[in-house]
Design an enzyme around this catalytic site. Structure first.
Site, PDB file in Angstrom:
ATOM      1  N   ASN A  30      43.939  49.779  34.132  1.00 31.44           N
ATOM      2  CA  ASN A  30      44.814  50.672  33.352  1.00 31.44           C
ATOM      3  C   ASN A  30      43.954  51.393  32.317  1.00 31.44           C
ATOM      4  O   ASN A  30      42.805  51.009  32.070  1.00 31.44           O
ATOM      5  CB  ASN A  30      45.959  49.891  32.704  1.00 31.44           C
ATOM      6  CG  ASN A  30      45.462  48.705  31.906  1.00 31.44           C
ATOM      7  OD1 ASN A  30      44.766  48.863  30.903  1.00 31.44           O
ATOM      8  ND2 ASN A  30      45.777  47.503  32.353  1.00 31.44           N
ATOM      9  N   VAL A  39      45.213  43.268  41.318  1.00 32.99           N
ATOM     10  CA  VAL A  39      43.756  43.266  41.478  1.00 32.99           C
ATOM     11  C   VAL A  39      43.075  43.010  40.124  1.00 32.99           C
ATOM     12  O   VAL A  39      42.135  42.214  40.011  1.00 32.99           O
ATOM     13  CB  VAL A  39      43.301  44.636  42.035  1.00 32.99           C
ATOM     14  CG1 VAL A  39      41.794  44.807  41.952  1.00 32.99           C
ATOM     15  CG2 VAL A  39      43.768  44.799  43.475  1.00 32.99           C
ATOM     16  N   ASP A  40      43.559  43.684  39.095  1.00 34.52           N
ATOM     17  CA  ASP A  40      42.985  43.587  37.752  1.00 34.52           C
ATOM     18  C   ASP A  40      43.014  42.139  37.252  1.00 34.52           C
ATOM     19  O   ASP A  40      42.003  41.605  36.754  1.00 34.52           O
ATOM     20  CB  ASP A  40      43.832  44.494  36.835  1.00 34.52           C
ATOM     21  CG  ASP A  40      43.100  44.953  35.593  1.00 34.52           C
ATOM     22  OD1 ASP A  40      41.909  44.631  35.456  1.00 34.52           O
ATOM     23  OD2 ASP A  40      43.730  45.625  34.755  1.00 34.52           O
ATOM     24  N   THR A 128      48.776  51.383  44.709  1.00 35.70           N
ATOM     25  CA  THR A 128      49.881  51.068  45.638  1.00 35.70           C
ATOM     26  C   THR A 128      50.602  49.758  45.334  1.00 35.70           C
ATOM     27  O   THR A 128      51.450  49.318  46.109  1.00 35.70           O
ATOM     28  CB  THR A 128      49.394  51.038  47.096  1.00 35.70           C
ATOM     29  OG1 THR A 128      48.395  50.019  47.234  1.00 35.70           O
ATOM     30  CG2 THR A 128      48.803  52.372  47.511  1.00 35.70           C
ATOM     31  N   GLY A 129      50.266  49.130  44.194  1.00 34.85           N
ATOM     32  CA  GLY A 129      50.967  47.911  43.778  1.00 34.85           C
ATOM     33  C   GLY A 129      51.908  48.243  42.630  1.00 34.85           C
ATOM     34  O   GLY A 129      52.899  48.952  42.807  1.00 34.85           O
TER      35      GLY A 129
HETATM   36  N1  AR6 Z   1      42.624  41.739  46.602  1.00 29.02           N
HETATM   37  C1  AR6 Z   1      42.923  42.896  47.258  1.00 29.02           C
HETATM   38  N2  AR6 Z   1      44.065  43.582  47.072  1.00 29.02           N
HETATM   39  C2  AR6 Z   1      44.943  43.094  46.182  1.00 29.02           C
HETATM   40  C3  AR6 Z   1      44.721  41.897  45.449  1.00 29.02           C
HETATM   41  C4  AR6 Z   1      43.491  41.209  45.690  1.00 29.02           C
HETATM   42  N3  AR6 Z   1      43.180  40.081  45.063  1.00 29.02           N
HETATM   43  N4  AR6 Z   1      45.790  41.687  44.637  1.00 29.02           N
HETATM   44  C5  AR6 Z   1      46.659  42.700  44.849  1.00 29.02           C
HETATM   45  N5  AR6 Z   1      46.163  43.539  45.798  1.00 29.02           N
HETATM   46  P1  AR6 Z   1      47.733  46.637  41.848  1.00 29.02           P
HETATM   47  P2  AR6 Z   1      47.856  49.436  40.895  1.00 29.02           P
HETATM   48  C6  AR6 Z   1      46.736  44.795  46.325  1.00 29.02           C
HETATM   49  O1  AR6 Z   1      49.086  46.386  41.290  1.00 29.02           O
HETATM   50  O2  AR6 Z   1      49.039  49.733  41.730  1.00 29.02           O
HETATM   51  C7  AR6 Z   1      47.602  46.056  36.902  1.00 29.02           C
HETATM   52  O3  AR6 Z   1      48.452  45.317  36.069  1.00 29.02           O
HETATM   53  C8  AR6 Z   1      48.219  45.038  46.113  1.00 29.02           C
HETATM   54  O4  AR6 Z   1      48.965  44.416  47.140  1.00 29.02           O
HETATM   55  O5  AR6 Z   1      46.663  45.639  41.616  1.00 29.02           O
HETATM   56  O6  AR6 Z   1      46.743  50.433  40.829  1.00 29.02           O
HETATM   57  C9  AR6 Z   1      46.638  46.945  36.118  1.00 29.02           C
HETATM   58  O7  AR6 Z   1      46.298  46.392  34.871  1.00 29.02           O
HETATM   59  C10 AR6 Z   1      48.312  46.545  46.153  1.00 29.02           C
HETATM   60  O8  AR6 Z   1      48.404  47.001  47.494  1.00 29.02           O
HETATM   61  O9  AR6 Z   1      47.125  48.051  41.278  1.00 29.02           O
HETATM   62  C11 AR6 Z   1      47.407  48.226  35.971  1.00 29.02           C
HETATM   63  O10 AR6 Z   1      48.246  48.204  34.839  1.00 29.02           O
HETATM   64  C12 AR6 Z   1      46.961  47.023  45.622  1.00 29.02           C
HETATM   65  O11 AR6 Z   1      46.127  45.867  45.646  1.00 29.02           O
HETATM   66  C13 AR6 Z   1      48.242  48.290  37.233  1.00 29.02           C
HETATM   67  O12 AR6 Z   1      48.401  46.947  37.671  1.00 29.02           O
HETATM   68  C14 AR6 Z   1      47.001  47.577  44.219  1.00 29.02           C
HETATM   69  O13 AR6 Z   1      47.916  46.885  43.409  1.00 29.02           O
HETATM   70  C15 AR6 Z   1      47.546  49.062  38.323  1.00 29.02           C
HETATM   71  O14 AR6 Z   1      48.408  49.180  39.419  1.00 29.02           O
END
Ligand code: AR6
Length: 184
Positions: A30, A39-40, A128-129
């Site tokens: 973020n 992921v974060d 995409t999360g």
């Molecule tokens: N390895 C690979 N992919 C993953 C993992 C993992 N360990 N965990 C989740 N995913 P997101 P965003 C997938 O929410 O949408 C955070 O709070 C998940 O299924 O991690 O960019 C940050 O601090 C999804 O398809 O990222 C920001 O505030 C993809 O990774 C916000 O979320 C991305 O999901 C960013 O949101």
């Protein structure tokens, strides 16, 4: 799925981003580099406090990381030596420049990796999360942007991989890559 694109091996696989043995993993961060879920959260948990310390320094020095841009820190205790933190757009229906901002997030991450002479890196599916970007649309943008960057920067990397969390996401990225490869 694996393809060679202008001297770089591009791999799509299902897995966990924190487990990747590459030089740099990309974080879906973020703008405040505060850490969070998805992921974060996984990267900060596995990588330890050194990553958060460097994120704090970047926040103090330049206010964090704007949407579409990228910054780099240590990988801490991860297998990867570096984390490239990029910020994707929050999906608001598609009329707010989300496509371009997502493309920038990928492009600027690749540019930063190349500048640092990083030879292998792993991306998650940015936005995409928690940020709600439709996965098929995001996959097309990701694959088109990577293809464009690699074509303009031959042999920039040994390997770029996309690590997708679910079989559905992997399928979306495989479909998008085939589409992008079929267009000149
Ligand atoms: N390895 C690979 N992919 C993953 C993992 C993992 N360990 N965990 C989740 N995913 P997101 P965003 C997938 O929410 O949408 C955070 O709070 C998940 O299924 O991690 O960019 C940050 O601090 C999804 O398809 O990222 C920001 O505030 C993809 O990774 C916000 O979320 C991305 O999901 C960013 O949101």
């Amino acid at each position: 799925m694996e393809v060679h694109l202008a001297g770089t091996l591009l791999k799509l696989l299902q897995g966990d981003i924190v487990e990747q043995e590459v030089e740099a993993v990309v974080n879906a961060a973020n703008t405040g580099l505060w850490g969070g879920g998805g992921v974060d959260g996984a990267i900060h948990r596995a990588g330890g406090t050194k990553i958060a310390e460097e994120c704090r320094r970047i926040r103090e020095e330049r206010g964090g990381c704007p949407v579409g841009e990228a910054v780099i820190t240590t990988g801490g205790k991860l297998k990867a030596r570096y984390v490239i933190h990029t910020v994707g757009p929050i999906w608001r229906g598609g009329q707010g420049g989300e496509d371009e901002l997502l493309a920038s997030a990928y492009y600027n991450s690749l540019k930063l990796a190349k500048e640092r002479e990083i030879k292998s890196l792993a991306f998650p599916s940015i936005s995409t999360g928690a940020y709600g970007f439709p996965v098929e649309r995001a996959a097309r943008i990701a694959m088109a942007t990577v293809k464009d960057f690699l074509t303009r920067n031959p042999a920039a990397f040994e390997e770029v991989r996309f690590v997708l969390f679910s079989p559905e996401a992997l399928k979306a990225y495989e479909g998008a890559l085939m589409e992008v490869l079929a267009t000149a």
